[in-house]
Enzyme design. Sequence first.
Site, mmCIF file in Angstrom:
data_model
loop_
_atom_site.group_PDB
_atom_site.id
_atom_site.type_symbol
_atom_site.label_atom_id
_atom_site.label_comp_id
_atom_site.label_asym_id
_atom_site.label_seq_id
_atom_site.Cartn_x
_atom_site.Cartn_y
_atom_site.Cartn_z
ATOM 1 N N HIS B 216 0.827 -1.214 0.000
ATOM 2 C CA HIS B 216 0.000 0.000 0.000
ATOM 3 C C HIS B 216 0.856 1.256 0.000
ATOM 4 O O HIS B 216 1.984 1.254 0.475
ATOM 5 C CB HIS B 216 -0.944 0.035 1.206
ATOM 6 C CG HIS B 216 -0.265 0.230 2.534
ATOM 7 N ND1 HIS B 216 0.138 -0.803 3.329
ATOM 8 C CD2 HIS B 216 0.069 1.353 3.213
ATOM 9 C CE1 HIS B 216 0.684 -0.342 4.439
ATOM 10 N NE2 HIS B 216 0.666 0.965 4.402
ATOM 11 N N HIS B 248 -2.876 -0.119 14.461
ATOM 12 C CA HIS B 248 -1.752 -1.047 14.396
ATOM 13 C C HIS B 248 -1.040 -1.082 15.743
ATOM 14 O O HIS B 248 -0.874 -0.038 16.396
ATOM 15 C CB HIS B 248 -0.708 -0.560 13.388
ATOM 16 C CG HIS B 248 -1.167 -0.494 11.965
ATOM 17 N ND1 HIS B 248 -1.757 -1.541 11.314
ATOM 18 C CD2 HIS B 248 -1.072 0.498 11.046
ATOM 19 C CE1 HIS B 248 -1.999 -1.194 10.050
ATOM 20 N NE2 HIS B 248 -1.603 0.044 9.873
ATOM 21 N N TYR B 257 -7.279 0.325 5.723
ATOM 22 C CA TYR B 257 -6.766 -0.135 4.432
ATOM 23 C C TYR B 257 -7.944 -0.312 3.482
ATOM 24 O O TYR B 257 -8.963 -0.905 3.863
ATOM 25 C CB TYR B 257 -6.072 -1.489 4.545
ATOM 26 C CG TYR B 257 -4.720 -1.516 5.201
ATOM 27 C CD1 TYR B 257 -3.737 -0.594 4.877
ATOM 28 C CD2 TYR B 257 -4.403 -2.503 6.119
ATOM 29 C CE1 TYR B 257 -2.486 -0.650 5.461
ATOM 30 C CE2 TYR B 257 -3.149 -2.579 6.702
ATOM 31 C CZ TYR B 257 -2.198 -1.649 6.374
ATOM 32 O OH TYR B 257 -0.960 -1.725 6.944
ATOM 33 N N GLU B 267 -3.815 3.383 2.207
ATOM 34 C CA GLU B 267 -4.113 3.512 3.632
ATOM 35 C C GLU B 267 -4.417 4.966 3.958
ATOM 36 O O GLU B 267 -3.746 5.868 3.456
ATOM 37 C CB GLU B 267 -2.909 3.049 4.459
ATOM 38 C CG GLU B 267 -3.120 3.159 5.973
ATOM 39 C CD GLU B 267 -1.911 2.714 6.783
ATOM 40 O OE1 GLU B 267 -0.769 3.021 6.357
ATOM 41 O OE2 GLU B 267 -2.093 2.084 7.833
#
Lengths: 105, 309
Positions: B216, B248, B257, B267
């Site tokens: 990404h 995260h 995402y 993202e």
Amino acid sequence: MTHTVRIEDTGVSYACAPRESLLEGLNRLGLRGIPTGCHGGGCGVCKIEVLAGEFQTRAMSRDHVSDDDVAHHRLLACRVYPASDLSLKVIGKLQRKVCNPASVR
Amino acid sequence: MALTGVLRPGHAQVRVLDLEESVRFYRDVLGLVETGRDAEGRVYFKCWDERDHNSYVIRQADRAGLDFFGFKVLDKATLDKLDADLQAYGLATELIPAGEMLETGERVRFTLPSGHVMELYADKTCIGNGLTEVNPAPWGPQREHGIAPVRLDHALLYGPNVAEVQKIFTEVLGFYLVERVLTPDGDGNVAIWLSCSHKVHDIAFAEYPEPGKLHHCSFLMESWEQVLRAGDIMSMNLVPVDIGPTRHGVTRGCTIYAWDPSGNRFETFMGGYQPYPDYGPLTWTFDNFGQGLDYPQRKLHETFLTVVS
């Protein structure tokens, strides 16, 4: 009107409208934990082979669908739209999930 | 001045399967600012608060993925030095002449052992962020169009030979290792997060058998509220969302995402912490990779490992 799509691997069928991709219809079956991929023709996860029936397609990545694949209707389900009843088999990373009885809710 | 050498991610060029569909997505849904089109048909975008002419370029192609990822360096002398350093290290470099990309100076291009094409450049025309340089307003109308991220923040790339890639970034380009996920046996890294700045990552890599893959490109939002708003806008526009909104464990970043219309993951991201080069790296064991990816759900989403373009 909707078309009937039959998964030859399992004998399961689902309804899919002409404006829906084969993957969107498949998602409605509610298979658990199914990695359906990017939904944009880019990642190759949802590769299928259309065995019979009419369909239309949108652009999909040549990294995953070669000319030979196109000729043999080996395509990405997220970019294939039914124009008649269809039958298909699953050949991408999706297969393990679709064809595993444990993933059926 | 403390921040020298490689300054920041400067541009990404991404392949799309349908150019105009993708322009509508990046301009009106993601809310990037379209800044130009060139003779090759490439379309150039920037995020609203970026000052240089472009940071994200799309090109129509028959496959999705990343053409190259570029870093801006401090000045021409730095560019020349890093070019020489890369060659001395044993990497072949290629000079792309000024003007090959719109409003962009000479670029030094090289290919990593992971198969990714990287670039360094010193010059890109400053066009500003739409606000004045004297007594500026904090934001303008461009911040209100679509998701409207602040900047291109980083990228995560998948490919082989991550240990060699780490050496190039840390020993030649002046990056430092911020976090890592160990292999199951603990002898190596399956994923690394690298910084050239005060950010938790300017680029990241994960070990993957196929070379040159894009996991990404990440766009920075100003707040968690803005990340949630991004999720609302994705759903309003039927954008396929992969993971999130969540946080995260790795980097502590808050995230969604999702995929562009060609299956290139992007993202919308905010947060993290501010590491310094003297910090030691944070380490995640492989059995805690799930928490590293999705801390609240403690889940190693399969798509994170298998879906790339």
